[in-house]
Every structure is written in C-alpha cells, then in structure tokens.
Design an enzyme around this catalytic site. Sequence first.
Site, PDB file in Angstrom:
ATOM      1  N   SER A  30       0.917  -1.298   0.141  1.00 30.31           N
ATOM      2  CA  SER A  30      -0.043   0.044   0.179  1.00 30.31           C
ATOM      3  C   SER A  30       0.895   1.344  -0.025  1.00 30.31           C
ATOM      4  O   SER A  30       1.761   1.249   0.800  1.00 30.31           O
ATOM      5  CB  SER A  30      -0.919   0.016   1.292  1.00 30.31           C
ATOM      6  OG  SER A  30      -2.022  -0.807   1.171  1.00 30.31           O
ATOM      7  N   HIS A  61      -2.995   1.131  -4.701  1.00 25.74           N
ATOM      8  CA  HIS A  61      -2.568   0.134  -5.391  1.00 25.74           C
ATOM      9  C   HIS A  61      -2.985   0.385  -6.995  1.00 25.74           C
ATOM     10  O   HIS A  61      -3.978   0.526  -7.318  1.00 25.74           O
ATOM     11  CB  HIS A  61      -3.195  -1.214  -4.849  1.00 25.74           C
ATOM     12  CG  HIS A  61      -2.694  -1.767  -3.633  1.00 25.74           C
ATOM     13  ND1 HIS A  61      -1.738  -2.699  -3.555  1.00 25.74           N
ATOM     14  CD2 HIS A  61      -3.053  -1.444  -2.184  1.00 25.74           C
ATOM     15  CE1 HIS A  61      -1.388  -2.930  -1.977  1.00 25.74           C
ATOM     16  NE2 HIS A  61      -2.233  -1.987  -1.522  1.00 25.74           N
ATOM     17  N   HIS A  86      -6.078  -8.434  -2.651  1.00 29.69           N
ATOM     18  CA  HIS A  86      -6.268  -8.936  -1.443  1.00 29.69           C
ATOM     19  C   HIS A  86      -7.791  -9.783  -1.362  1.00 29.69           C
ATOM     20  O   HIS A  86      -8.514  -9.398  -2.235  1.00 29.69           O
ATOM     21  CB  HIS A  86      -6.630  -7.711  -0.357  1.00 29.69           C
ATOM     22  CG  HIS A  86      -5.363  -6.559  -0.388  1.00 29.69           C
ATOM     23  ND1 HIS A  86      -5.572  -5.553  -1.178  1.00 29.69           N
ATOM     24  CD2 HIS A  86      -4.497  -6.549   0.363  1.00 29.69           C
ATOM     25  CE1 HIS A  86      -4.208  -4.976  -0.903  1.00 29.69           C
ATOM     26  NE2 HIS A  86      -3.654  -5.446  -0.100  1.00 29.69           N
ATOM     27  N   TYR A  88      -9.867  -9.678   0.776  1.00 31.15           N
ATOM     28  CA  TYR A  88     -11.176  -8.838   1.450  1.00 31.15           C
ATOM     29  C   TYR A  88     -11.718  -8.189   0.304  1.00 31.15           C
ATOM     30  O   TYR A  88     -12.815  -7.443   0.306  1.00 31.15           O
ATOM     31  CB  TYR A  88     -10.503  -7.891   2.565  1.00 31.15           C
ATOM     32  CG  TYR A  88      -9.560  -6.791   2.239  1.00 31.15           C
ATOM     33  CD1 TYR A  88     -10.082  -5.794   1.338  1.00 31.15           C
ATOM     34  CD2 TYR A  88      -8.237  -6.904   2.596  1.00 31.15           C
ATOM     35  CE1 TYR A  88      -9.114  -4.815   1.069  1.00 31.15           C
ATOM     36  CE2 TYR A  88      -7.236  -6.081   2.277  1.00 31.15           C
ATOM     37  CZ  TYR A  88      -7.893  -4.809   1.610  1.00 31.15           C
ATOM     38  OH  TYR A  88      -6.709  -3.849   1.228  1.00 31.15           O
ATOM     39  N   GLU A  89     -10.941  -7.658  -0.899  1.00 39.15           N
ATOM     40  CA  GLU A  89     -11.651  -7.198  -2.153  1.00 39.15           C
ATOM     41  C   GLU A  89     -12.619  -8.007  -2.571  1.00 39.15           C
ATOM     42  O   GLU A  89     -13.325  -7.573  -3.643  1.00 39.15           O
ATOM     43  CB  GLU A  89     -10.629  -6.673  -3.225  1.00 39.15           C
ATOM     44  CG  GLU A  89      -9.359  -5.888  -2.583  1.00 39.15           C
ATOM     45  CD  GLU A  89      -8.365  -5.598  -3.664  1.00 39.15           C
ATOM     46  OE1 GLU A  89      -8.574  -4.844  -4.791  1.00 39.15           O
ATOM     47  OE2 GLU A  89      -7.227  -5.967  -3.497  1.00 39.15           O
ATOM     48  N   ALA A 116       2.604  -2.622   3.906  1.00 41.30           N
ATOM     49  CA  ALA A 116       2.235  -1.976   4.881  1.00 41.30           C
ATOM     50  C   ALA A 116       1.724  -2.552   6.131  1.00 41.30           C
ATOM     51  O   ALA A 116       0.924  -3.459   5.894  1.00 41.30           O
ATOM     52  CB  ALA A 116       1.244  -0.661   4.619  1.00 41.30           C
ATOM     53  N   MET A 223      -2.723  -7.514   6.003  1.00 42.41           N
ATOM     54  CA  MET A 223      -3.915  -8.292   5.255  1.00 42.41           C
ATOM     55  C   MET A 223      -3.514  -8.732   4.049  1.00 42.41           C
ATOM     56  O   MET A 223      -4.487  -8.933   3.235  1.00 42.41           O
ATOM     57  CB  MET A 223      -5.321  -7.182   5.497  1.00 42.41           C
ATOM     58  CG  MET A 223      -5.752  -6.655   6.572  1.00 42.41           C
ATOM     59  SD  MET A 223      -6.781  -5.128   6.163  1.00 42.41           S
ATOM     60  CE  MET A 223      -6.609  -4.299   7.677  1.00 42.41           C
ATOM     61  N   SER A 224      -2.369  -9.005   3.988  1.00 44.89           N
ATOM     62  CA  SER A 224      -1.620  -9.428   2.377  1.00 44.89           C
ATOM     63  C   SER A 224      -0.556 -10.380   2.669  1.00 44.89           C
ATOM     64  O   SER A 224      -0.403 -10.987   3.713  1.00 44.89           O
ATOM     65  CB  SER A 224      -1.432  -8.387   1.786  1.00 44.89           C
ATOM     66  OG  SER A 224      -0.317  -7.653   2.297  1.00 44.89           O
ATOM     67  N   ASN A 247       1.827   2.215  11.539  1.00 39.16           N
ATOM     68  CA  ASN A 247       0.776   2.547  12.532  1.00 39.16           C
ATOM     69  C   ASN A 247       1.258   1.679  13.569  1.00 39.16           C
ATOM     70  O   ASN A 247       1.629   0.552  13.375  1.00 39.16           O
ATOM     71  CB  ASN A 247      -0.555   2.594  12.127  1.00 39.16           C
ATOM     72  CG  ASN A 247      -1.059   1.367  11.690  1.00 39.16           C
ATOM     73  OD1 ASN A 247      -0.711   0.762  10.364  1.00 39.16           O
ATOM     74  ND2 ASN A 247      -1.646   0.508  12.535  1.00 39.16           N
ATOM     75  N   HIS A 281      -6.649   4.076   6.544  1.00 41.05           N
ATOM     76  CA  HIS A 281      -5.794   3.942   5.369  1.00 41.05           C
ATOM     77  C   HIS A 281      -5.222   5.094   5.047  1.00 41.05           C
ATOM     78  O   HIS A 281      -3.976   4.871   4.376  1.00 41.05           O
ATOM     79  CB  HIS A 281      -6.758   3.291   4.469  1.00 41.05           C
ATOM     80  CG  HIS A 281      -6.052   2.579   3.165  1.00 41.05           C
ATOM     81  ND1 HIS A 281      -4.840   1.560   3.231  1.00 41.05           N
ATOM     82  CD2 HIS A 281      -5.926   2.762   1.833  1.00 41.05           C
ATOM     83  CE1 HIS A 281      -4.604   1.187   2.266  1.00 41.05           C
ATOM     84  NE2 HIS A 281      -5.223   1.982   1.294  1.00 41.05           N
TER      85      HIS A 281
HETATM   86  O1  LIG Z   1      -0.530  -5.214   2.780  1.00 46.44           O
HETATM   87  P1  LIG Z   1      -0.852  -3.915   1.938  1.00 46.44           P
HETATM   88  O2  LIG Z   1      -1.187  -4.243   0.386  1.00 46.44           O
HETATM   89  O3  LIG Z   1       0.669  -3.266   1.728  1.00 46.44           O
HETATM   90  O4  LIG Z   1      -1.750  -3.249   2.591  1.00 46.44           O
HETATM   91  C1  LIG Z   1      -2.046  -2.907   4.054  1.00 46.44           C
HETATM   92  O5  LIG Z   1      -2.637  -1.804   4.027  1.00 46.44           O
HETATM   93  C2  LIG Z   1      -4.031  -2.151   4.004  1.00 46.44           C
HETATM   94  C3  LIG Z   1      -4.745  -1.281   5.146  1.00 46.44           C
HETATM   95  O6  LIG Z   1      -4.318   0.086   5.485  1.00 46.44           O
HETATM   96  C4  LIG Z   1      -4.409  -3.397   4.002  1.00 46.44           C
HETATM   97  O7  LIG Z   1      -4.294  -4.020   2.644  1.00 46.44           O
HETATM   98  C5  LIG Z   1      -3.068  -4.060   4.518  1.00 46.44           C
HETATM   99  O8  LIG Z   1      -2.629  -5.358   4.214  1.00 46.44           O
HETATM  100  N1  LIG Z   2      -4.468  -5.599   9.913  1.00 47.35           N
HETATM  101  C1  LIG Z   2      -3.730  -4.418   9.786  1.00 47.35           C
HETATM  102  N2  LIG Z   2      -3.424  -4.126   8.567  1.00 47.35           N
HETATM  103  C2  LIG Z   2      -2.426  -3.116   8.388  1.00 47.35           C
HETATM  104  N3  LIG Z   2      -1.898  -2.351   7.130  1.00 47.35           N
HETATM  105  C3  LIG Z   2      -1.131  -1.234   7.809  1.00 47.35           C
HETATM  106  N4  LIG Z   2      -1.558  -1.249   9.216  1.00 47.35           N
HETATM  107  C4  LIG Z   2      -2.415  -2.034   9.416  1.00 47.35           C
HETATM  108  C5  LIG Z   2      -3.055  -2.640  10.803  1.00 47.35           C
HETATM  109  O1  LIG Z   2      -2.641  -2.028  11.713  1.00 47.35           O
HETATM  110  N5  LIG Z   2      -3.541  -3.665  10.926  1.00 47.35           N
END
Ligand SMILES: O=P(O)(O)O[C@H]1O[C@H](CO)[C@@H](O)[C@H]1O
Ligand SMILES: Nc1nc2[nH]cnc2c(=O)[nH]1
Length: 306
Positions: A30, A61, A86, A88-89, A116, A223-224, A247, A281
């Site tokens: 991200s 993205h 992802h 979740y999409e 991220a 989440m990836s 964060n 985000h």
């Molecule tokens: O993992 P990337 O794609 O970098 O993105 C991260 O940031 C998004 C949440 O802010 C989620 O998709 C999380 O997985």
């Molecule tokens: N699940 C999760 N994904 C993130 N992607 C960027 N920050 C976070 C977070 O705090 N939790």
Amino acid sequence: MVNFEASINAIKAFLPDKLQHPRVGIVCGSGLSGLADEFKDIVIVPYKEIPGFASSTVPGHKSAFAFGLLGNGEGVPVVAMLGRFHPYEGHSLSSVVYPIRVMAKLGVKDIIITNAAGSLNPAIPVGTSKFFVVVQDHLALPNLTGMNPLLGPQTSFDLPRFLPLSDAYSPSLRRLAFLAAHRLQLKDSALAEGVYAWVSGPSYETPAEGRFLRQAGADVVGMSTIPEVLAAKEEGLNVMVLSLVTNFVVIPDTYRSIKDEVKAELAGKKVELPVAQVVSHEEVLTIGKEKAGVLMKIVENIVDSL
Ligand SMILES: O=P(O)(O)O[C@H]1O[C@H](CO)[C@@H](O)[C@H]1O
Ligand SMILES: Nc1nc2[nH]cnc2c(=O)[nH]1
C-alpha cells in the site's frame, strides 16, 4: 480457469527482448508503487490487458506491472506488481496469487514482497528510525483454519503437494537486506526482524485481537503477503518480505473501566470518557509515500548484490 500461456503471451507482446526474462520480482505494498520509479527502460503492462488477471480496487494500489532494469551498470531485468490483490476485495485466493505464479513462469528467481503493516511490538515503534521489518516467519490464522491459497487441485503436478514452510524466508536474501542497510548507512535500528501475522481484514484489529496476536508471537500485522509467499515458495522462488510499519495497533495492558468512571461521575466527579487512537488507510498511505524512497534504495541495493 487458469491459462498461463495466454497471460504470458499477452505480457511478452509488450516487452522488448532485454525485459522478456525478469530475474527479480517485487510486490509493492500500500502506497509503495513508487518502488518502480528507479527502473530504467520501464514498460508498464496494465493488468486489464492480461487474460486471467483481476484488477486492484484498493487506494494506493495500481493495476499494472512495471518491467524495467534496476541497479548499477546494465541493470538487472525486474518486474514489479504496482498493486496487489487482497482476499477482502472479493478476489479468490487463486486470483490473489495468480500474478506470483506468472512472475515465476516469466523467469523470476527471487521475489521481494513489500507491505504496509501495523506494529504489535513496542520495540518496533512508528515514526522513529525503526520503520522496516525484515520478516523472518509468519503466523497465518487463516491458513490454519481453511483459507489457504494452496487448497484445491494443484496448478501443476510438478509442484509439491505438501509444502514445507520452516524455511519460507530466505536467509541469504534477509542477509542482503541487512547488508544493504549497512551500505546505505541507515541507522542500525532502521531495520528490525520479526514475525508477520496475516489477517483477512478489511477491519483493523480490536485491542483484544492485537493483544492476542502479540501474545501469540507476532510483531507486525497486515492483510496481505502470506498467500503470495505460499505461492512463491510452491513455485520454487527465494522469498523475502519487507514490512513498512505505518501505525501502532493499540494494545492496552488494562482497559479503563467505564463502570468505574460512572461510579466516579455519580459521586460528583467530572469524568472524561476515553478516546481511542484509531488507524486509517490514509495514514497508512501517507507513511508509505514518505518511506517508499528508502525502501527503493534497500531493494535496489539487494538487487545489485544478487
Ligand atoms: O498489505 P498491503 O497491501 O501493503 O496493505 C495494508 O494496508 C491496507 C490497510 O491499510 C491493507 O490492505 C493492509 O494489508
Ligand atoms: N491488519 C492490519 N493491517 C494493516 N496495514 C497497515 N496497518 C495495519 C494494521 O494496523 N492492521
């Protein structure tokens, strides 16, 4: 239905000879698509031009591959996913990992996957020098409970049915990451090592979930990435993952009791209800844009020493 040949032919039609066989693959997390800014002779191949590809719907993205040369001298042919998919999409796990398999079939041997992530570990703070984590292992509750990209018929009988994961993260690539940080004169604390927890998202963690993942041994959460790692390992690639810590996941040791606050209020005291820190985000993307340049330098340095 997967049709690697159609995908690969469509991609190759865009590429000059020198970019036809990328050696290194990069996945941009991200806000990190700026990783391709240093590529020479760059060629963009939009996912919509490739049969079998989905499109990315997440802000930060892009839906395209970037092919180019990276590093000193002539440069190494590389390919970067400027955006990922992802679950979740709404993408199936097989669509999420399809580009990874395509990169392997194009000739990629080493893959550097970025993301991220939120920090679960107080020793990995945000906004200080310690902002990247070289992932040494993962904790994937979805994999353990039936959401595994390798479930189902195999894409080839040449691939292992039962994939070992005790060696998922290449020690030699991780070594190169730390040497790169040294060469770039980053502070010793700029690169941490840790365990990435994969969650499905798209909701961020509750404090209790954050505490649970921390107690289970994770340092960062996102989440990836993990479905991509599994597919890349299955395809026989050397894998490295770099997380940008964007964060903190709020993990209180104790909760402030509203019951006690109300008792105090009824006893005539002025009380202020707690206001929780929340992650967004937008914040994730802002940090990504800020740090993409440093991450690019680390990646470029690693590619140079391969
Ligand atoms: O993992 P990337 O794609 O970098 O993105 C991260 O940031 C998004 C949440 O802010 C989620 O998709 C999380 O997985
Ligand atoms: N699940 C999760 N994904 C993130 N992607 C960027 N920050 C976070 C977070 O705090 N939790």
